[in-house]
Design a protein around this motif. Structure first.
Motif, mmCIF file in Angstrom:
data_model
loop_
_atom_site.group_PDB
_atom_site.id
_atom_site.type_symbol
_atom_site.label_atom_id
_atom_site.label_comp_id
_atom_site.label_asym_id
_atom_site.label_seq_id
_atom_site.Cartn_x
_atom_site.Cartn_y
_atom_site.Cartn_z
ATOM 1 N N GLU A 171 0.826 -1.202 0.000
ATOM 2 C CA GLU A 171 0.000 0.000 0.000
ATOM 3 C C GLU A 171 0.861 1.254 0.000
ATOM 4 O O GLU A 171 0.582 2.223 -0.720
ATOM 5 C CB GLU A 171 -0.927 0.006 1.210
ATOM 6 N N GLN A 172 1.913 1.250 0.830
ATOM 7 C CA GLN A 172 2.795 2.413 0.868
ATOM 8 C C GLN A 172 3.491 2.615 -0.473
ATOM 9 O O GLN A 172 3.601 3.744 -0.952
ATOM 10 C CB GLN A 172 3.833 2.234 1.981
ATOM 11 N N CYS A 175 0.862 3.906 -3.084
ATOM 12 C CA CYS A 175 0.511 5.304 -2.819
ATOM 13 C C CYS A 175 1.671 6.224 -3.178
ATOM 14 O O CYS A 175 1.470 7.284 -3.785
ATOM 15 C CB CYS A 175 0.117 5.462 -1.354
ATOM 16 N N MET A 179 1.501 9.205 -6.090
ATOM 17 C CA MET A 179 1.651 10.609 -5.706
ATOM 18 C C MET A 179 2.900 11.228 -6.323
ATOM 19 O O MET A 179 2.894 12.404 -6.701
ATOM 20 C CB MET A 179 1.696 10.718 -4.179
ATOM 21 N N ILE A 213 3.196 13.705 0.207
ATOM 22 C CA ILE A 213 2.676 12.357 0.444
ATOM 23 C C ILE A 213 3.556 11.315 -0.235
ATOM 24 O O ILE A 213 3.838 10.246 0.330
ATOM 25 C CB ILE A 213 1.223 12.268 -0.045
ATOM 26 N N GLY A 214 4.011 11.595 -1.457
ATOM 27 C CA GLY A 214 4.848 10.630 -2.156
ATOM 28 C C GLY A 214 6.179 10.405 -1.466
ATOM 29 O O GLY A 214 6.639 9.268 -1.333
ATOM 30 N N SER A 217 5.528 8.342 1.779
ATOM 31 C CA SER A 217 5.126 6.957 1.527
ATOM 32 C C SER A 217 6.302 6.118 1.049
ATOM 33 O O SER A 217 6.530 5.000 1.536
ATOM 34 C CB SER A 217 3.993 6.920 0.500
#
Length: 520
Positions: A171-172, A175, A179, A213-214, A217
């Motif tokens: 998930e990380q 994501c 992003m 966010i990118g 993550s």
């Protein structure tokens, strides 16, 4: 009070595995980073200088809005996004990635022509301070790791087969990739003037949030993979320790103690864990258990714990880290109340009530300022202020009036709106969370009590060198539940159980919110 730890079958303990003793834990703890490298002052310094840089810079230097035309500073957007990511999570949870990013911020602050000289120098100094703090914490972790290897001795042992499966993290990664791609597109299409769906300022917002966010993550994913790979690369040292699920500052964490700390008062390591496979069972809560710790203990490292689950038909419990291990400090668990007739109560001190009063005064000042000074306050700002006012009501009311009273009939818990009674024979469990605790009550349809917002952050408690009253209440309730002989024999008077202030405060804050919404 000493307790007998749940034993681990001798055949499970690796041969010649060393015991981690309290003297070893003290030597290990003495190598911790200096106070100057704590994340809080570094974050505070970066926030203050960033605010000063925005204040000193000419209007629309970094960010554009819909009030007029301006030229977007795309490099400034990228650097601001990295600073926000570093301040929000990086310094505390990603010291290695932060130490690699901050030199870029220093170079930008000194060379960017749009940044005022004084603001750029101040930003560079704060970034250097934060970078040095991260490097110092990484060096301290390496020293603690070397000491742990020395204490463990030359023996190396393979991990249990069930713990060889590496944790996920897809998930990380997903994501982070999405992003980062969005941010790259914004940085490419924005300067070219390609604006089919949004204006230039919209591309700037996509670039900013996509970078934040990118970056976080992908950094989380790389950190977790490196930690898992380092532990599973080959045989690792093993140490005999004691572990406990919960019972510290957070019942969701697993705490590790020295093998001779049978009172469980001085944890030296803690982390979130997950069961290694379907054969492992959830261990008994808040009980010390003998365990084998695989991997050298140090902040940010990985670990595998093998213990008995403590159930009636005991089975092995194999856990591995769900997040980086963190150094813990002695929690100073309070002594249980002695046997007596009089009821026992815990509640807010003068400091907690002053904080609640100060918070309410700030809300009133916000409304008065909005009515008197900002006569034309935008509707979106008024709606946001109303949400803050109403959302703060429960926290302020609980902070001011919470109280737990133990008497012969059970527990009386004062929350925001009412006083809940929990008889002793229906008391199920007390769960400690990050900022409060929950008392569960057994029986169909029975409701317990939830008291949140009453535990200050750990770093603030350590400054005052005292255990918060809410944690003392949890210690006392657990002791009274475990030993009926300690429970009071007299019943408390209704006026001594406390009185909630949630409903009156809700009426006052609703009136403030309506006044701001209508007349602001």
């Amino acid at each position: 009070m000493a307790e007998t730890p749940i034993p681990l079958p001798p055949e499970i303990v690796p041969a010649d595995a060393a015991a981690w003793l309290s003297c070893d834990a003290e030597r290990w703890r003495a190598l911790r980073p200096g106070r100057w490298a704590h994340p809080f002052p570094t974050v505070l310094a970066l926030v203050l200088v960033s605010m000063a840089a925005l204040r000193l810079a000419p209007g629309d230097t970094y960010f554009c809005d819909d009030k007029g035309l301006c030229t977007v500073d795309w490099l400034g957007t990228a650097m601001a996004a990295l600073v926000v990511a570093v301040v929000y999570r990086g310094i505390r949870l990603l010291p290695l990635a932060t130490a690699a990013v901050l030199p870029l911020v220093v170079i930008w602050a000194l060379l960017d022509p749009g940044t005022p000289t004084a603001a750029g120098i101040t930003m560079a100094v704060a970034a250097c301070y934060a970078c040095l703090g991260c490097l110092h914490r990484l060096a301290a972790a390496r020293r603690q790791r070397r000491l742990a290897l020395e204490i463990a001795g030359p023996g190396r042992y393979p991990l249990p087969e069930a713990a060889m499966t590496r944790p996920g993290g897809g998930e990380q990664l997903g994501c982070g990739i999405v992003m980062v791609v969005a941010a790259v597109l914004a940085f490419v299409l924005g300067p070219l003037g390609v604006t089919p769906f949004t204006g230039t300022d919209g591309w700037q917002q996509v670039a900013f949030f996509g970078t934040v966010i990118g970056f976080l993550s992908l950094a989380y994913y790389i950190r977790d993979r490196r930690r898992a790979a380092a532990l599973r690369r080959g045989p690792v040292p093993a140490l005999r320790v004691l572990v406990r699920e919960g019972g510290g500052r957070n019942d969701r964490r697993t705490y590790v103690f020295a093998a001779d700390d049978i009172e469980g008062r001085r944890p030296f390591l803690g982390c979130y864990t997950r069961l290694a496979d379907g054969e492992s069972r959830i261990p008994v809560h808040n009980r010390l258990r003998e365990a084998v710790l695989f991997g050298p203990p140090h902040p940010g490292g990985g670990l595998v714990l093998v213990s008995s689950d403590g159930q009636e038909a005991p089975r092995l419990c194999i856990e591995y880290d769900a997040g980086p291990a963190r150094q813990e400090y002695p929690d100073g668990r309070s002594e249980p109340p002695g046997p007596g007739a009089a009821p026992v109560s815990w509640g807010p001190g003068i400091g907690s009530r002053l904080c609640a009063v100060l918070g309410q005064c700030i809300l009133i000042a916000l409304v008065v300022g909005g009515l008197a000074v900002h006569g034309g306050m935008p509707m979106e700002l008024r709606v946001f202020s109303v949400m803050v006012i109403l959302g703060s009501t429960a926290v302020i009311a609980t902070q001011f009036s919470w109280r737990i009273t133990a008497d012969s009939a059970g527990l009386w818990a004062v929350g925001m709106r009412r006083v809940r009674h929990i008889p002793w024979d229906e008391l199920s469990q007390v769960w400690l969370k990050d900022r409060g605790f929950r008392i569960d009550r057994s029986g169909d349809g029975a409701r317990g009590a939830e008291i949140y917002g009453v535990v200050a952050p750990a770093w603030l408690n350590r400054r005052f060198r005292r255990r918060p009253e809410a944690l003392r209440a949890v210690d006392g309730i657990r002791a009274l539940q475990a030993d009926p002989a300690l429970r009071p024999t007299e019943e408390s008077a209704p006026e001594d159980r406390g009185r909630p202030v949630g409903l009156p405060l809700l009426v006052v804050n609703t009136a403030l919110a309506l006044a701001l919404l209508v007349f602001g």
